[in-house]
Design a protein around this motif. Structure first.
Motif, short mmCIF file in Angstrom:
data_model
loop_
_atom_site.label_atom_id
_atom_site.label_comp_id
_atom_site.label_asym_id
_atom_site.label_seq_id
_atom_site.Cartn_x
_atom_site.Cartn_y
_atom_site.Cartn_z
N ASP A 194 -49.09 95.96 -100.66
CA ASP A 194 -49.80 94.76 -100.20
C ASP A 194 -49.73 94.62 -98.68
O ASP A 194 -50.70 94.21 -98.04
CB ASP A 194 -49.19 93.51 -100.86
CG ASP A 194 -49.62 93.38 -102.31
OD1 ASP A 194 -50.60 94.04 -102.70
OD2 ASP A 194 -48.96 92.62 -103.05
N LYS A 198 -52.91 94.65 -96.35
CA LYS A 198 -53.12 93.50 -95.46
C LYS A 198 -53.31 93.95 -94.02
O LYS A 198 -54.16 93.44 -93.29
CB LYS A 198 -51.93 92.55 -95.57
CG LYS A 198 -52.15 91.21 -94.88
CD LYS A 198 -51.02 90.25 -95.20
CE LYS A 198 -51.29 88.88 -94.59
NZ LYS A 198 -50.21 87.91 -94.91
N GLU A 258 -61.32 89.61 -97.00
CA GLU A 258 -60.23 88.83 -97.58
C GLU A 258 -60.20 87.42 -97.00
O GLU A 258 -59.93 86.45 -97.71
CB GLU A 258 -58.89 89.54 -97.33
CG GLU A 258 -57.71 88.84 -98.00
CD GLU A 258 -56.41 89.61 -97.88
OE1 GLU A 258 -55.37 89.08 -98.31
OE2 GLU A 258 -56.43 90.74 -97.35
N HIS A 297 -50.48 84.34 -100.72
CA HIS A 297 -50.88 85.71 -100.44
C HIS A 297 -51.90 86.12 -101.50
O HIS A 297 -51.57 86.21 -102.68
CB HIS A 297 -49.65 86.62 -100.47
CG HIS A 297 -49.95 88.03 -100.08
ND1 HIS A 297 -49.07 89.06 -100.27
CD2 HIS A 297 -51.05 88.58 -99.50
CE1 HIS A 297 -49.60 90.19 -99.84
NE2 HIS A 297 -50.80 89.91 -99.37
#
Length: 327
Positions: A194, A198, A258, A297
């Motif tokens: 992750d 990210k 995102e 998140h």
């Protein structure tokens, strides 16, 4: 160091064959004398018989070392055959003596010397092993043992400080084990993925990033650790069973940004999750995101679902997941 080397000679080197405890006893007595304790002066008792209250039961430890002037018990010594490995049963026996006599320290002597502690730092059911000392000449641990348990230098405060340092090391080792276990877990691998996604999604389209990492394998392992047999066989192309080379489930977002996806999800509080299986099936679920907030998140939230966790999605033969704001 000389006194420690003497202990090595008499309690280990000189004993060539296995001998019973009753023959080992006078040798250990000589060892106590090397440390400055003397039976004649009242420094210790050999196999004293202590009655337990009004019952017929009694305790007979091998040695109880005392302060000759006051008779105060200082520590107990239990001996075992010098060529037979010490066992947990031996430790429990010593612990029983320590509890009955309310002694903080006890010593177990066999093929090596073990120091046990049962003072207020100990929260375990039995006394805790705080030092294990091999009979090797010029052993620094052995020298420290002599300094701590010799009559001339015996000091309760120094013993307590020693126990405190030992417990700190024990706790650090346990904490290290917990950290290592977490780092090597599949869940932590998801966390690392992750973070990678990210970071890359700030520079590239997240769907492109997801596509690239489909063919990348992330491994977290101990240094110098051996490759598991299953993986070794896979790498050598001689494994006939099923093994999953991808460590992360491909997740596509719609809209692909995102940042934009998160903004819309915070507004709509609803998204649609479509699961694609390797056999061609698809299944759609509604994501009720009422608890999702600005600090949440996004990908971590999606991957935390039981079916999408590492190990589970492979077993379920999930190929990829599409998460869309639009139905």
């Amino acid at each position: 160091m000389e006194n420690w080397n003497k202990l090595c000679y008499y309690l280990s080197e000189k004993i060539q064959t296995d001998i019973p405890e009753n023959e080992f006893e006078p040798i250990v007595e000589k060892g106590l004398e090397i440390l400055g304790w003397d039976e004649f002066s009242g420094d210790f008792e050999i196999r004293p018989n202590y009655q337990l209250g009004s019952t017929k039961n009694s305790l007979r430890p091998d040695f109880v070392v005392k302060q000759s002037e006051t008779g105060e018990k200082l520590f107990v010594v239990e001996i075992k055959r010098p060529k037979v490995p010490l066992s947990s049963q031996n430790q429990t026996q010593l612990s029983t003596y320590m509890r009955q006599f309310k002694l903080d320290f006890g010593i177990l002597i066999g093929p090596q010397i073990q120091i046990f502690y049962d003072g207020n730092l100990n929260i375990n059911e039995n006394a805790t092993l705080i030092e294990n000392i091999e009979f090797k000449r010029d052993n620094e641990k052995g020298k420290h043992f002599v300094d701590l348990f010799s009559k001339e230098s015996f000091n309760k405060n120094e013993l307590y400080d020693f126990a405190k340092r030992s417990f700190k090391k024990i706790n650090e080792r346990e904490t290290e084990k917990e950290i290592k276990k977490e780092i090597l877990s599949n869940d932590f691998k998801e966390v690392v993925w992750d973070l990678i996604i990210k970071k890359l999604s700030t520079e590239y389209d997240i769907n492109l990033v997801s596509k690239v990492i489909e063919n990348i394998r992330l491994e977290i392992s101990e240094k110098n650790s051996q490759i598991p047999e299953k993986e070794r066989a896979f790498k050598n192309n001689n494994y006939s069973g099923e093994i999953y080379s991808n460590d992360i489930l491909p997740i596509q977002l719609n809209p692909p940004s995102e940042k934009e996806f998160k903004e819309r999800l915070l507004s709509s509080k609803t998204a649609y999750i479509t699961i694609f299986y390797k056999d061609g099936r698809t299944r759609q679920k509604v994501w009720n995101a009422n608890r999702f907030n600005e600090s949440s998140h996004l990908l971590g939230n999606i991957r935390s679902r039981p079916d999408f966790r590492n190990g589970n999605w492979q077993k379920l033969k999930i190929e990829k997941v599409l998460v869309s704001i639009y139905k």
